[in-house]
Design a protein around this motif. Structure first.
Motif, short mmCIF file in Angstrom:
data_model
loop_
_atom_site.label_atom_id
_atom_site.label_comp_id
_atom_site.label_asym_id
_atom_site.label_seq_id
_atom_site.Cartn_x
_atom_site.Cartn_y
_atom_site.Cartn_z
N ARG A 184 0.86 -1.19 0.00
CA ARG A 184 0.00 0.00 0.00
C ARG A 184 0.89 1.23 0.00
O ARG A 184 1.87 1.30 0.75
CB ARG A 184 -0.88 0.01 1.25
N ARG A 185 0.53 2.18 -0.83
CA ARG A 185 1.31 3.42 -0.91
C ARG A 185 0.63 4.49 -0.07
O ARG A 185 -0.59 4.60 -0.06
CB ARG A 185 1.41 3.87 -2.37
N ASP A 190 5.47 5.51 3.29
CA ASP A 190 5.63 5.59 1.83
C ASP A 190 5.06 4.33 1.19
O ASP A 190 4.24 4.39 0.29
CB ASP A 190 7.10 5.75 1.44
N PHE A 191 5.52 3.17 1.67
CA PHE A 191 5.03 1.87 1.21
C PHE A 191 4.91 0.97 2.42
O PHE A 191 5.83 0.91 3.25
CB PHE A 191 5.98 1.24 0.19
N ALA A 192 3.81 0.23 2.52
CA ALA A 192 3.62 -0.67 3.65
C ALA A 192 3.06 -2.00 3.17
O ALA A 192 2.17 -2.04 2.33
CB ALA A 192 2.66 -0.05 4.66
N CYS A 193 3.60 -3.05 3.72
CA CYS A 193 3.09 -4.40 3.52
C CYS A 193 2.48 -4.80 4.86
O CYS A 193 3.20 -5.10 5.81
CB CYS A 193 4.20 -5.36 3.10
N THR A 236 0.72 -7.40 5.77
CA THR A 236 0.89 -8.79 6.16
C THR A 236 2.21 -9.00 6.89
O THR A 236 2.27 -9.70 7.90
CB THR A 236 0.83 -9.71 4.93
N ALA A 237 3.27 -8.38 6.39
CA ALA A 237 4.60 -8.52 6.99
C ALA A 237 4.88 -7.44 8.04
O ALA A 237 5.89 -7.50 8.72
CB ALA A 237 5.67 -8.44 5.91
N LYS A 238 3.97 -6.46 8.12
CA LYS A 238 4.17 -5.30 8.99
C LYS A 238 5.53 -4.66 8.71
O LYS A 238 6.31 -4.34 9.61
CB LYS A 238 4.01 -5.67 10.45
N LEU A 239 5.81 -4.50 7.40
CA LEU A 239 7.05 -3.89 6.93
C LEU A 239 6.73 -2.58 6.23
O LEU A 239 5.86 -2.53 5.36
CB LEU A 239 7.78 -4.83 5.97
N ILE A 240 7.46 -1.54 6.62
CA ILE A 240 7.34 -0.22 6.01
C ILE A 240 8.63 0.05 5.25
O ILE A 240 9.72 -0.17 5.77
CB ILE A 240 7.14 0.87 7.08
N VAL A 241 8.50 0.53 4.03
CA VAL A 241 9.65 0.96 3.24
C VAL A 241 9.52 2.46 3.05
O VAL A 241 8.54 2.94 2.47
CB VAL A 241 9.75 0.24 1.89
N LEU A 280 6.62 3.17 15.70
CA LEU A 280 6.05 2.16 14.81
C LEU A 280 6.52 0.76 15.21
O LEU A 280 5.73 -0.20 15.13
CB LEU A 280 6.42 2.48 13.36
N LEU A 281 7.75 0.63 15.66
CA LEU A 281 8.26 -0.66 16.11
C LEU A 281 7.48 -1.14 17.34
O LEU A 281 7.14 -2.33 17.44
CB LEU A 281 9.76 -0.57 16.42
N GLU A 282 7.17 -0.23 18.24
CA GLU A 282 6.34 -0.59 19.40
C GLU A 282 4.99 -1.13 18.96
O GLU A 282 4.40 -1.97 19.65
CB GLU A 282 6.14 0.62 20.31
N TRP A 283 4.50 -0.66 17.83
CA TRP A 283 3.21 -1.11 17.29
C TRP A 283 3.36 -2.36 16.42
O TRP A 283 2.41 -2.82 15.81
CB TRP A 283 2.55 0.00 16.49
N GLY A 284 4.60 -2.88 16.35
CA GLY A 284 4.83 -4.11 15.61
C GLY A 284 5.31 -3.95 14.18
O GLY A 284 5.45 -4.94 13.46
N TRP A 285 5.57 -2.73 13.75
CA TRP A 285 6.02 -2.46 12.38
C TRP A 285 7.53 -2.31 12.33
O TRP A 285 8.12 -1.68 13.20
CB TRP A 285 5.38 -1.18 11.84
N THR A 286 8.14 -2.85 11.30
CA THR A 286 9.56 -2.66 11.03
C THR A 286 9.69 -1.64 9.91
O THR A 286 8.99 -1.75 8.90
CB THR A 286 10.22 -3.98 10.59
N THR A 287 10.55 -0.65 10.10
CA THR A 287 10.76 0.37 9.08
C THR A 287 12.12 0.17 8.42
O THR A 287 13.14 0.07 9.10
CB THR A 287 10.70 1.78 9.69
N LEU A 288 12.09 0.11 7.11
CA LEU A 288 13.31 0.01 6.31
C LEU A 288 13.47 1.33 5.58
O LEU A 288 12.65 1.69 4.74
CB LEU A 288 13.18 -1.16 5.33
N ARG A 289 14.52 2.07 5.93
CA ARG A 289 14.77 3.38 5.31
C ARG A 289 15.79 3.23 4.19
O ARG A 289 16.88 2.71 4.41
CB ARG A 289 15.26 4.39 6.34
#
Length: 92
Positions: free
Chosen positions: A7-8, A18-21, A23-28, A49-58
């Motif tokens: 999702r953009r 910017d971009f989020a998956c 299912t994987a809780k991955l943010i790019v 976001l990490l506390e909420w379970g999301w991993t951010t890849l910058r």
């Protein structure tokens, strides 16, 4: 990345990824010059976001422009990590 839904400009709490998956809780995040000098703010956002379970890849925009294949491999590695076991495997 066949079989993976992105999702953009996806809203997560008060933030937009910017971009989020989901299912994987991955943010790019593709970071351009507008992020220069905002490292502390970005780090705080990423920690929340990490506390909420999301991993951010910058990823700096310059890296995407110079070597897009390497960027794709980096994203694939994150999707295939043990924390994202539900994701389909990416064929190289």
């Amino acid at each position: 990345m066949e079989g993976i839904h992105w999702r953009r400009q996806h809203p997560i709490g008060p933030y937009f990824a910017d971009f989020a998956c989901a299912t994987a809780k991955l943010i790019v995040e593709l970071d351009g010059n507008s992020h220069d000098g905002r490292e502390a703010e970005d780090a705080n956002r990423d920690a929340t976001l990490l506390e909420w379970g999301w991993t951010t890849l910058r990823i700096p925009n310059r890296d995407l422009m110079r070597d897009p294949e390497s960027v794709w491999r980096t994203i694939a590695i994150h999707l295939e990590s043990p924390t994202n076991e539900l994701m389909p495997k990416i064929e190289s």
